[in-house]
Design a protein around this motif. Sequence first.
Motif, mmCIF file in Angstrom:
data_model
loop_
_atom_site.group_PDB
_atom_site.id
_atom_site.type_symbol
_atom_site.label_atom_id
_atom_site.label_comp_id
_atom_site.label_asym_id
_atom_site.label_seq_id
_atom_site.Cartn_x
_atom_site.Cartn_y
_atom_site.Cartn_z
ATOM 1 N N ASP A 91 0.801 -1.221 0.000
ATOM 2 C CA ASP A 91 0.000 0.000 0.000
ATOM 3 C C ASP A 91 0.836 1.275 0.000
ATOM 4 N N HIS A 92 2.031 1.225 0.620
ATOM 5 C CA HIS A 92 2.806 2.448 0.811
ATOM 6 C C HIS A 92 4.226 2.370 0.256
ATOM 7 N N GLY A 93 4.644 1.224 -0.200
ATOM 8 C CA GLY A 93 6.001 1.094 -0.699
ATOM 9 C C GLY A 93 6.091 1.296 -2.202
ATOM 10 N N VAL A 94 7.281 1.636 -2.665
ATOM 11 C CA VAL A 94 7.517 1.733 -4.108
ATOM 12 C C VAL A 94 7.575 0.313 -4.674
ATOM 13 N N GLU A 95 7.403 0.199 -5.982
ATOM 14 C CA GLU A 95 7.387 -1.124 -6.609
ATOM 15 C C GLU A 95 8.695 -1.865 -6.394
ATOM 16 N N ALA A 96 9.795 -1.128 -6.402
ATOM 17 C CA ALA A 96 11.097 -1.768 -6.207
ATOM 18 C C ALA A 96 11.213 -2.402 -4.829
ATOM 19 N N LEU A 97 10.488 -1.876 -3.842
ATOM 20 C CA LEU A 97 10.530 -2.449 -2.498
ATOM 21 C C LEU A 97 9.857 -3.818 -2.484
ATOM 22 N N SER A 98 8.714 -3.935 -3.140
ATOM 23 C CA SER A 98 8.046 -5.240 -3.258
ATOM 24 C C SER A 98 8.920 -6.222 -4.024
ATOM 25 N N ASP A 99 9.573 -5.742 -5.094
ATOM 26 C CA ASP A 99 10.454 -6.611 -5.884
ATOM 27 C C ASP A 99 11.615 -7.129 -5.036
ATOM 28 N N ALA A 100 12.181 -6.252 -4.179
ATOM 29 C CA ALA A 100 13.317 -6.660 -3.349
ATOM 30 C C ALA A 100 12.924 -7.766 -2.380
ATOM 31 N N ILE A 101 11.695 -7.713 -1.872
ATOM 32 C CA ILE A 101 11.225 -8.762 -0.960
ATOM 33 C C ILE A 101 10.976 -10.052 -1.727
ATOM 34 N N GLU A 147 8.737 -3.385 5.533
ATOM 35 C CA GLU A 147 7.667 -2.642 6.212
ATOM 36 C C GLU A 147 8.232 -1.390 6.880
ATOM 37 N N ALA A 148 9.413 -1.512 7.487
ATOM 38 C CA ALA A 148 10.040 -0.350 8.119
ATOM 39 C C ALA A 148 10.390 0.710 7.074
ATOM 40 N N LEU A 149 10.953 0.290 5.949
ATOM 41 C CA LEU A 149 11.327 1.234 4.900
ATOM 42 C C LEU A 149 10.111 1.914 4.278
ATOM 43 N N SER A 150 8.949 1.249 4.314
ATOM 44 C CA SER A 150 7.747 1.815 3.692
ATOM 45 C C SER A 150 7.269 3.073 4.403
ATOM 46 N N HIS A 151 7.776 3.347 5.603
ATOM 47 C CA HIS A 151 7.399 4.568 6.322
ATOM 48 C C HIS A 151 8.168 5.791 5.807
ATOM 49 N N LEU A 152 9.184 5.563 4.990
ATOM 50 C CA LEU A 152 9.928 6.667 4.403
ATOM 51 C C LEU A 152 9.161 7.259 3.221
ATOM 52 N N GLU A 153 9.538 8.475 2.823
ATOM 53 C CA GLU A 153 9.013 9.032 1.588
ATOM 54 C C GLU A 153 9.470 8.156 0.419
ATOM 55 N N ARG A 154 8.725 8.199 -0.671
ATOM 56 C CA ARG A 154 9.005 7.289 -1.779
ATOM 57 C C ARG A 154 10.413 7.480 -2.346
ATOM 58 N N ALA A 155 10.854 8.720 -2.442
ATOM 59 C CA ALA A 155 12.203 8.962 -2.946
ATOM 60 C C ALA A 155 13.247 8.387 -1.992
ATOM 61 N N ALA A 156 12.985 8.502 -0.674
ATOM 62 C CA ALA A 156 13.915 7.965 0.321
ATOM 63 C C ALA A 156 13.931 6.439 0.279
ATOM 64 N N GLN A 157 12.786 5.814 -0.013
ATOM 65 C CA GLN A 157 12.744 4.360 -0.158
ATOM 66 C C GLN A 157 13.665 3.910 -1.304
ATOM 67 N N GLU A 158 13.538 4.579 -2.449
ATOM 68 C CA GLU A 158 14.350 4.199 -3.605
ATOM 69 C C GLU A 158 15.841 4.418 -3.322
ATOM 70 N N GLU A 159 16.157 5.483 -2.591
ATOM 71 C CA GLU A 159 17.560 5.739 -2.230
ATOM 72 C C GLU A 159 18.086 4.639 -1.307
ATOM 73 N N ALA A 160 17.264 4.214 -0.325
ATOM 74 C CA ALA A 160 17.683 3.161 0.597
ATOM 75 C C ALA A 160 17.910 1.845 -0.137
ATOM 76 N N LEU A 161 17.096 1.562 -1.136
ATOM 77 C CA LEU A 161 17.224 0.304 -1.866
ATOM 78 C C LEU A 161 18.480 0.244 -2.729
ATOM 79 N N ARG A 162 19.103 1.383 -2.965
ATOM 80 C CA ARG A 162 20.360 1.393 -3.733
ATOM 81 C C ARG A 162 21.564 1.070 -2.854
ATOM 82 N N LEU A 163 21.336 0.955 -1.546
ATOM 83 C CA LEU A 163 22.417 0.612 -0.626
ATOM 84 C C LEU A 163 22.728 -0.878 -0.705
ATOM 85 N N GLU A 164 23.849 -1.252 -0.089
ATOM 86 C CA GLU A 164 24.165 -2.671 0.030
ATOM 87 C C GLU A 164 23.177 -3.340 0.984
#
Length: 513
Positions: A250-260, A271-288
């Motif tokens: 409901d609140h995550g970017v598509e890449a977050l669902s793909d990562a799971i 679920e924790a990352l989904s509380h971030l803004e969408r741009a911040a979610q995508e930035e976090a997913l680029r991390l190791e």
Amino acid sequence: MSGQLPKLGSKAQMIVDAVLQTGVYRAEKPSDVIACRSLNGRGLIARDKKDGAVWYPTAKLCELAGVTPPEIGQGGEGGPGAPNFRVQPEEGADRLPVPAEIEPSPTAELPPLTRLPHHPLAALFPMLPDDELRRLANDIEANGQQEPVWLLDGKILDGRNREAACHLVGIDAWTKEYEGKDPLGFVLSLNLHRRHLTESQRAMVAARIVDWERGINQNTAGDANLHAREAGRRLSISERAVKAAKRVRDHGVEALSDAIRDGRISVHAGEALSHLERAAQEEALRLEEKEIIQRAKEIRQKRQEIRHAVRLTHMAHVAEAGSTTAGKVGQKFPVIYADPPWQFGVRSEVTGREKSAENHYPTMPTDAICALFDEIGSPAKADAVLFLWATNPMLPDALRVMAAWGFTYVHHWIWDKEVAGTGYWGRDRHELLLIGRRGDPVAPLPGSQPETVYRERKGRHSAKPDYFAEQIERLYPAMPRLEMFCRSPRPGWTAWGFEADPATTSAEACHEK
């Protein structure tokens, strides 16, 4: 014939008989096309390359039937499953007749393979990657399609990968119509046995099930949590994991669902990352991967601290409001029904109070509950019976309270809540209603006693089913009855407690004449 043909339905058998007799079969009706596709998927007939309505026997069918294929080229050019007409017939073998010229059908200009639409439930599980789909296609080309593609209302319910693989090698998939009454259970049963999914991957599937259940039951009233609970049960995961997956969807970017789904991170980290803004979610997913997990932990810790501060404020408000509603009891009662506000110990004051009773009403330590009986006026008669609620971890405390109030334990009833909760040593799904006596109270008449286990799904926090109070009323219909720690006064009872109606807060006022 050899008698080795597989068992077929009436329509399929009619087509096989016709194609063996004449060497060709034309599908005139949609039902004929469906049956021909099914036979094609089993390698028994093959479709003309140019005319999608014309079908010929395959070498496999001829071998099973004990006949020799006709010396023809399908559609003048050969086709899938075309017999090798250079093979000479065995002595004495029957030869199929060479089919006569056939007028082109209206479907001759259509593509030779028609793709089938997908049922929404088929999307619960992802398609195979391209390389795996190609390996499946190669296997089907070499060994044939071993499992059918299941259809519901003309759409693929299960077998999208098999249908796509068949398309890659130029054959129609072997299909069967699903005739059961639980398509969701059918899809889950097949795919959970085939695939090795992690808890987080199953949670993402469960989140889709919740969407599906709501979609077909959108006019049905009820607690949406029941759907999450049922989805978790079907996929053998916790309700919390389902809710985390729903949050991600409901609140995550598509890449977050793909990562799971790809297994990079857990559903709880997502679920924790989904509380971030969408741009911040995508930035976090680029991390190791390790950095993503650490970021999720930091978010959870911060949110726990905020919730803890809110809970402390709320608990203070509840305790202050509740303390004004209780008073002295000026009457002695032969029947007392009590649900004490037990104060539970938790392992962490920050995280362990999320479902705590203090969020709903003021609790009391056991020593205070023991002393309370005398403080409110010792409301029991010399001959009295006590019905006292206790949870599993508080059972020793409840027996201590019973003794402090002057009662001796004699029996107990059990409330089965249907759904398991939490617990350190086991997940509790029942509570105990202890029965104690003092003096010589009247016992129930033989045959009038209720069964000791009653099952009813739990409701709001700590609220007990009306059934138990009704049984007490039935056993003691003409006696004064006191309910301690009353949440909502009942007719015929005197109520005392923090949650009794403020308009009738004193025990005297709550007494129904």
